[in-house]
Motif scaffolding. Structure first.
Motif, PDB file in Angstrom:
ATOM      1  N   THR A  40       0.800  -1.231   0.000  1.00 42.93           N
ATOM      2  CA  THR A  40       0.000   0.000   0.000  1.00 42.93           C
ATOM      3  C   THR A  40       0.830   1.277   0.000  1.00 42.93           C
ATOM      4  N   GLU A  41       2.146   1.163  -0.185  1.00 37.57           N
ATOM      5  CA  GLU A  41       3.004   2.354  -0.130  1.00 37.57           C
ATOM      6  C   GLU A  41       2.600   3.411  -1.146  1.00 37.57           C
ATOM      7  N   ASP A  42       2.096   2.989  -2.314  1.00 33.90           N
ATOM      8  CA  ASP A  42       1.732   3.926  -3.371  1.00 33.90           C
ATOM      9  C   ASP A  42       0.267   4.370  -3.322  1.00 33.90           C
ATOM     10  N   ILE A  43      -0.431   3.978  -2.274  1.00 33.71           N
ATOM     11  CA  ILE A  43      -1.823   4.391  -2.125  1.00 33.71           C
ATOM     12  C   ILE A  43      -1.875   5.568  -1.160  1.00 33.71           C
ATOM     13  N   PRO A  44      -2.404   6.701  -1.612  1.00 34.84           N
ATOM     14  CA  PRO A  44      -2.455   7.859  -0.717  1.00 34.84           C
ATOM     15  C   PRO A  44      -3.525   7.689   0.355  1.00 34.84           C
ATOM     16  N   HIS A  45      -3.203   8.116   1.568  1.00 31.07           N
ATOM     17  CA  HIS A  45      -4.213   8.174   2.631  1.00 31.07           C
ATOM     18  C   HIS A  45      -4.818   9.573   2.571  1.00 31.07           C
TER      19      HIS A  45
END
Length: 191
Positions: A40-45
């Motif tokens: 999930t590193e490339d998924i923005p929160h």
């Protein structure tokens, strides 16, 4: 479909089609998105809108954890977008049960089981969207396992339409060729 006030799950949200869907939907302000991928590193929160969640969706345990997290994060799921999947580019030349099981677990078992979990929820008016792929309707050389998983998914969804309740909307999506790293990953040139 109206997205206002909806709770949405997108699997395979870290790259390709899933990431693009996430980008488009996250521009809406009055919805919540559970963006699921192994990495999930490339998924923005985005506070109150996008909730990244890491899970291995090729396992029952991973999907059960996803549904538990969704229940604790926003209660019920209104829209489930089953987009996670992968391919092998290969010539089948030796028996390998685990190899076959791996692709079927994510590409077939995962969306089918996710649909069953979604149906089990008690809220009404749900939508299930599934990225089947044009490969579910055509044969591609060196992609026999991938095409067979997508054909199985296509046939399952076509048949399940006769069994589903009226408060469940099913949409199957059949992209043919998209500019993503999907097929690069299948060749092993881009991990």
């Amino acid at each position: 479909m109206i997205f206002k006030g909806r709770n949405i799950v997108i699997t395979g949200a870290s790259s390709g089609i899933g990431k693009e869907i996430l980008t488009i939907l996250s521009s809406y302000k009055d919805l919540k998105i559970l963006a699921v991928a192994r990495h999930t590193e490339d998924i923005p929160h985005i506070d109150g809108i996008v909730f990244p969640f890491s899970a291995d969706l090729s396992t029952k345990d991973g999907i059960d954890k996803l549904f538990d997290y969704a229940a604790s994060t926003f209660g019920n799921i209104d829209v489930f977008i089953a987009n996670a999947g992968f391919a092998y580019l290969e010539k089948l030349d030796r028996p390998d049960w685990e190899h076959i099981e791996n692709i079927y677990a994510l590409n077939v078992f995962s969306p089918v089981y996710s649909l069953e979990k979604l149906v089990e929820e008690s809220n009404n008016n749900k939508a299930f969207v599934c990225t089947v792929s044009g490969a579910g309707l055509a044969s591609l050389p060196a992609y026999s396992l991938y095409c067979s998983t997508k054909a199985a998914l296509n046939h399952f969804l076509d048949t399940y339409r006769y069994e589903k309740s009226k408060d469940l909307q099913i949409t199957a999506v059949y992209p043919v060729a998209t500019r993503t790293g999907f097929f690069d990953k299948a060749t092993g040139t881009d991990n």
